[in-house]
Design a protein around this motif. Structure first.
Motif, PDB file in Angstrom:
ATOM      1  N   ALA A  78     -13.763   8.470  -3.666  1.00 19.34           N
ATOM      2  CA  ALA A  78     -12.440   7.935  -3.995  1.00 19.34           C
ATOM      3  C   ALA A  78     -12.207   6.598  -3.306  1.00 19.34           C
ATOM      4  O   ALA A  78     -11.662   5.658  -3.907  1.00 19.34           O
ATOM      5  CB  ALA A  78     -11.359   8.941  -3.598  1.00 19.34           C
ATOM      6  N   VAL A  79     -12.610   6.511  -2.041  1.00 15.37           N
ATOM      7  CA  VAL A  79     -12.478   5.245  -1.300  1.00 15.37           C
ATOM      8  C   VAL A  79     -13.258   4.144  -2.006  1.00 15.37           C
ATOM      9  O   VAL A  79     -12.759   3.025  -2.199  1.00 15.37           O
ATOM     10  CB  VAL A  79     -12.985   5.420   0.148  1.00 15.37           C
ATOM     11  CG1 VAL A  79     -13.136   4.057   0.832  1.00 15.37           C
ATOM     12  CG2 VAL A  79     -12.029   6.300   0.951  1.00 15.37           C
ATOM     13  N   LEU A  80     -14.498   4.445  -2.401  1.00 12.11           N
ATOM     14  CA  LEU A  80     -15.338   3.462  -3.082  1.00 12.11           C
ATOM     15  C   LEU A  80     -14.710   3.027  -4.406  1.00 12.11           C
ATOM     16  O   LEU A  80     -14.676   1.823  -4.727  1.00 12.11           O
ATOM     17  CB  LEU A  80     -16.725   4.053  -3.319  1.00 12.11           C
ATOM     18  CG  LEU A  80     -17.738   3.150  -4.021  1.00 12.11           C
ATOM     19  CD1 LEU A  80     -18.012   1.908  -3.189  1.00 12.11           C
ATOM     20  CD2 LEU A  80     -19.027   3.910  -4.287  1.00 12.11           C
ATOM     21  N   ALA A  81     -14.197   3.988  -5.178  1.00  9.74           N
ATOM     22  CA  ALA A  81     -13.609   3.675  -6.480  1.00  9.74           C
ATOM     23  C   ALA A  81     -12.394   2.762  -6.335  1.00  9.74           C
ATOM     24  O   ALA A  81     -12.238   1.784  -7.081  1.00  9.74           O
ATOM     25  CB  ALA A  81     -13.211   4.964  -7.196  1.00  9.74           C
ATOM     26  N   ILE A  82     -11.525   3.058  -5.369  1.00  8.86           N
ATOM     27  CA  ILE A  82     -10.318   2.235  -5.192  1.00  8.86           C
ATOM     28  C   ILE A  82     -10.681   0.856  -4.671  1.00  8.86           C
ATOM     29  O   ILE A  82     -10.121  -0.166  -5.109  1.00  8.86           O
ATOM     30  CB  ILE A  82      -9.338   2.935  -4.228  1.00  8.86           C
ATOM     31  CG1 ILE A  82      -8.816   4.226  -4.860  1.00  8.86           C
ATOM     32  CG2 ILE A  82      -8.170   2.017  -3.877  1.00  8.86           C
ATOM     33  CD1 ILE A  82      -7.932   5.033  -3.951  1.00  8.86           C
ATOM     34  N   ALA A  83     -11.620   0.784  -3.738  1.00  9.13           N
ATOM     35  CA  ALA A  83     -12.031  -0.514  -3.194  1.00  9.13           C
ATOM     36  C   ALA A  83     -12.633  -1.394  -4.290  1.00  9.13           C
ATOM     37  O   ALA A  83     -12.331  -2.597  -4.382  1.00  9.13           O
ATOM     38  CB  ALA A  83     -13.025  -0.309  -2.062  1.00  9.13           C
ATOM     39  N   ARG A  95      -7.122  -6.078   4.544  1.00  7.29           N
ATOM     40  CA  ARG A  95      -5.976  -5.212   4.861  1.00  7.29           C
ATOM     41  C   ARG A  95      -5.298  -4.707   3.597  1.00  7.29           C
ATOM     42  O   ARG A  95      -4.841  -3.554   3.536  1.00  7.29           O
ATOM     43  CB  ARG A  95      -4.971  -5.957   5.733  1.00  7.29           C
ATOM     44  CG  ARG A  95      -5.481  -6.288   7.136  1.00  7.29           C
ATOM     45  CD  ARG A  95      -4.421  -7.015   7.928  1.00  7.29           C
ATOM     46  NE  ARG A  95      -3.981  -8.211   7.215  1.00  7.29           N
ATOM     47  CZ  ARG A  95      -2.829  -8.836   7.461  1.00  7.29           C
ATOM     48  NH1 ARG A  95      -2.001  -8.364   8.367  1.00  7.29           N
ATOM     49  NH2 ARG A  95      -2.512  -9.928   6.795  1.00  7.29           N
ATOM     50  N   ALA A  96      -5.215  -5.556   2.581  1.00  6.74           N
ATOM     51  CA  ALA A  96      -4.596  -5.146   1.323  1.00  6.74           C
ATOM     52  C   ALA A  96      -5.432  -4.074   0.628  1.00  6.74           C
ATOM     53  O   ALA A  96      -4.894  -3.119   0.052  1.00  6.74           O
ATOM     54  CB  ALA A  96      -4.423  -6.359   0.409  1.00  6.74           C
ATOM     55  N   VAL A  97      -6.760  -4.222   0.690  1.00  2.00           N
ATOM     56  CA  VAL A  97      -7.644  -3.215   0.105  1.00  2.00           C
ATOM     57  C   VAL A  97      -7.517  -1.901   0.865  1.00  2.00           C
ATOM     58  O   VAL A  97      -7.420  -0.824   0.277  1.00  2.00           O
ATOM     59  CB  VAL A  97      -9.105  -3.701   0.112  1.00  2.00           C
ATOM     60  CG1 VAL A  97     -10.034  -2.599  -0.384  1.00  2.00           C
ATOM     61  CG2 VAL A  97      -9.254  -4.946  -0.759  1.00  2.00           C
ATOM     62  N   VAL A 101      -6.483   1.856  -0.438  1.00  2.00           N
ATOM     63  CA  VAL A 101      -7.351   3.012  -0.209  1.00  2.00           C
ATOM     64  C   VAL A 101      -6.559   4.140   0.436  1.00  2.00           C
ATOM     65  O   VAL A 101      -6.651   5.301   0.032  1.00  2.00           O
ATOM     66  CB  VAL A 101      -8.544   2.617   0.680  1.00  2.00           C
ATOM     67  CG1 VAL A 101      -9.249   3.856   1.215  1.00  2.00           C
ATOM     68  CG2 VAL A 101      -9.523   1.755  -0.113  1.00  2.00           C
ATOM     69  N   MET A 102      -5.758   3.798   1.419  1.00  2.00           N
ATOM     70  CA  MET A 102      -4.934   4.805   2.089  1.00  2.00           C
ATOM     71  C   MET A 102      -3.952   5.444   1.112  1.00  2.00           C
ATOM     72  O   MET A 102      -3.729   6.657   1.139  1.00  2.00           O
ATOM     73  CB  MET A 102      -4.176   4.155   3.255  1.00  2.00           C
ATOM     74  CG  MET A 102      -3.393   5.140   4.096  1.00  2.00           C
ATOM     75  SD  MET A 102      -2.570   4.327   5.489  1.00  2.00           S
ATOM     76  CE  MET A 102      -1.851   5.769   6.305  1.00  2.00           C
ATOM     77  N   ALA A 103      -3.372   4.640   0.231  1.00  2.00           N
ATOM     78  CA  ALA A 103      -2.404   5.160  -0.744  1.00  2.00           C
ATOM     79  C   ALA A 103      -3.044   6.139  -1.710  1.00  2.00           C
ATOM     80  O   ALA A 103      -2.409   7.117  -2.127  1.00  2.00           O
ATOM     81  CB  ALA A 103      -1.785   3.990  -1.516  1.00  2.00           C
ATOM     82  N   GLY A 104      -4.297   5.901  -2.071  1.00  2.00           N
ATOM     83  CA  GLY A 104      -4.940   6.734  -3.077  1.00  2.00           C
ATOM     84  C   GLY A 104      -5.718   7.919  -2.548  1.00  2.00           C
ATOM     85  O   GLY A 104      -6.014   8.842  -3.301  1.00  2.00           O
ATOM     86  N   LEU A 140      -8.749   6.251  11.079  1.00  2.00           N
ATOM     87  CA  LEU A 140      -9.369   5.318  12.012  1.00  2.00           C
ATOM     88  C   LEU A 140     -10.040   4.162  11.280  1.00  2.00           C
ATOM     89  O   LEU A 140     -10.045   3.027  11.762  1.00  2.00           O
ATOM     90  CB  LEU A 140     -10.392   6.049  12.881  1.00  2.00           C
ATOM     91  CG  LEU A 140      -9.819   7.019  13.919  1.00  2.00           C
ATOM     92  CD1 LEU A 140     -10.922   7.528  14.834  1.00  2.00           C
ATOM     93  CD2 LEU A 140      -8.728   6.358  14.745  1.00  2.00           C
ATOM     94  N   VAL A 141     -10.607   4.425  10.114  1.00  2.00           N
ATOM     95  CA  VAL A 141     -11.209   3.350   9.323  1.00  2.00           C
ATOM     96  C   VAL A 141     -10.131   2.361   8.880  1.00  2.00           C
ATOM     97  O   VAL A 141     -10.283   1.142   9.015  1.00  2.00           O
ATOM     98  CB  VAL A 141     -11.954   3.922   8.103  1.00  2.00           C
ATOM     99  CG1 VAL A 141     -12.388   2.798   7.169  1.00  2.00           C
ATOM    100  CG2 VAL A 141     -13.157   4.731   8.547  1.00  2.00           C
ATOM    101  N   VAL A 142      -9.019   2.899   8.372  1.00  2.00           N
ATOM    102  CA  VAL A 142      -7.930   2.039   7.916  1.00  2.00           C
ATOM    103  C   VAL A 142      -7.349   1.250   9.087  1.00  2.00           C
ATOM    104  O   VAL A 142      -7.130   0.036   8.996  1.00  2.00           O
ATOM    105  CB  VAL A 142      -6.824   2.874   7.230  1.00  2.00           C
ATOM    106  CG1 VAL A 142      -5.603   2.009   6.941  1.00  2.00           C
ATOM    107  CG2 VAL A 142      -7.343   3.486   5.946  1.00  2.00           C
TER     108      VAL A 142
END
Length: 315
Positions: A78-83, A95-97, A101-104, A140-142
């Motif tokens: 999911a992280v990869l798809a949103i990014a 930061r915007a990306v 990612v956090m939202a999705g 922590l990644v975000v």
């Protein structure tokens, strides 16, 4: 579980949430009071519930590594798809990306998942491993991306900023309560019954208070459906439909997660975007309006879809 049975299970959730929204809309209770209720739930009631339940749980059954691995794999995809989607739309600022990612991918555990699971299943134990994974890995990644992309005088070097952010994330009451419960459980330390009874008494209030606080907040904010952008629609659709479907496929087909745990993971993935998305957006001055809208609208959509998901995963 039939549709009627699913709705019956959600009546307490709708009552607590709807009561807060109605009182806020009628201005009987000021919407600003939601912060006090939310702080009580987040800083005190939910940690008490988590500590007592983790301490008394069978950790071997609680930490189903196949289920956790499947959820982690689904979250990574999911992280990869949103990014990739954000980059394709021309969004290059890290930061915007990270915010998208956090939202999705992140889920609202304390204010939404915990009270819903307590009400529907009588326990929120399956959320504990996902909560730790979310805080100790995804968050922590975000935070790392946000802190390293932060600029301005007096903020210190990247290392010091990152260290402070990581320390603050790991020192939240939720994480401390989970870790304390796990440690005392593993060491077989005897916690006095009066302490566990007190934690249970306070923890029992976590579910209704958290949902009432969310209702107050959303009732005060209102919904601007006409102003919803295509990007908001895409992120909400992914969070409320795409991510739980991805979790279902990955955990069920690839990791062969057993039925009950598969239902838990799909429902967890279907929870809305967490409220701390807005906190992060304000702190790092990125996508503030977008984050506020996503938190509110994904919460409403998730609540509407819960009977469908509950019926689907239980059938």
């Amino acid at each position: 579980m039939g549709g009627a049975a699913a709705l019956e299970k959600l009546v307490p959730v709708l009552l607590a949430f709807g009561g807060g929204a109605l009182l806020a809309r009628r201005k009987t209770v000021p919407a600003e009071a939601s912060k006090a209720f939310a702080d009580y739930a987040f800083l005190f009631a939910v940690p008490c519930y988590l500590f007592g339940n983790i301490y008394t749980s069978d950790l071997g059954a609680l930490f189903n590594w196949r289920a956790i691995g499947g959820y982690a794999a689904a979250a990574a995809l999911a992280v990869l798809a949103i990014a990739v989607a954000a980059t394709a739309r021309g969004i290059r600022e890290p930061r915007a990306v990270a915010l998208r990612v956090m939202a999705g991918v992140q889920v609202n555990t304390a204010y939404f998942a915990v009270p819903v699971f307590i009400t529907v299943f009588g326990t929120a134990a399956p959320i504990f491993p996902v909560l730790l994974f979310q805080v100790c890995v995804l968050s922590l990644v975000v935070i790392s991306i946000m802190e390293l992309g932060r600029a301005g005088p007096g903020t210190g070097g990247p290392g010091s900023r990152l260290g402070r952010a990581v320390g603050a994330s790991l020192a939240t009451p939720l994480v401390l309560a989970c870790n304390a419960g796990i440690l005392l459980n593993l060491l077989s330390v005897r916690v006095p019954a009066v302490v566990l009874d007190g934690a249970a008494f306070v923890g029992d209030s976590a579910s209704p208070v958290a949902l009432f606080a969310l209702g107050l907040h959303l009732g005060g904010q209102g919904l601007d459906l006409r102003g919803t952008s295509r990007e908001e629609l895409a992120l909400i659709a992914f969070k409320c439909l795409g991510f739980p479907l991805l979790a279902w496929v990955v955990c069920g087909a690839l990791f062969d997660v057993p039925g009950q745990w598969l239902a838990y993971l799909v429902l967890i993935a279907a929870m809305p975007t967490p409220q701390n998305l807005f906190v992060f957006a304000q702190r790092y001055d990125v996508g503030v309006d977008l984050s506020a809208s996503l938190v509110i609208k994904s919460s409403v959509v998730s609540l509407l879809l819960l009977p469908l998901w509950l019926h689907t995963v239980a059938s």
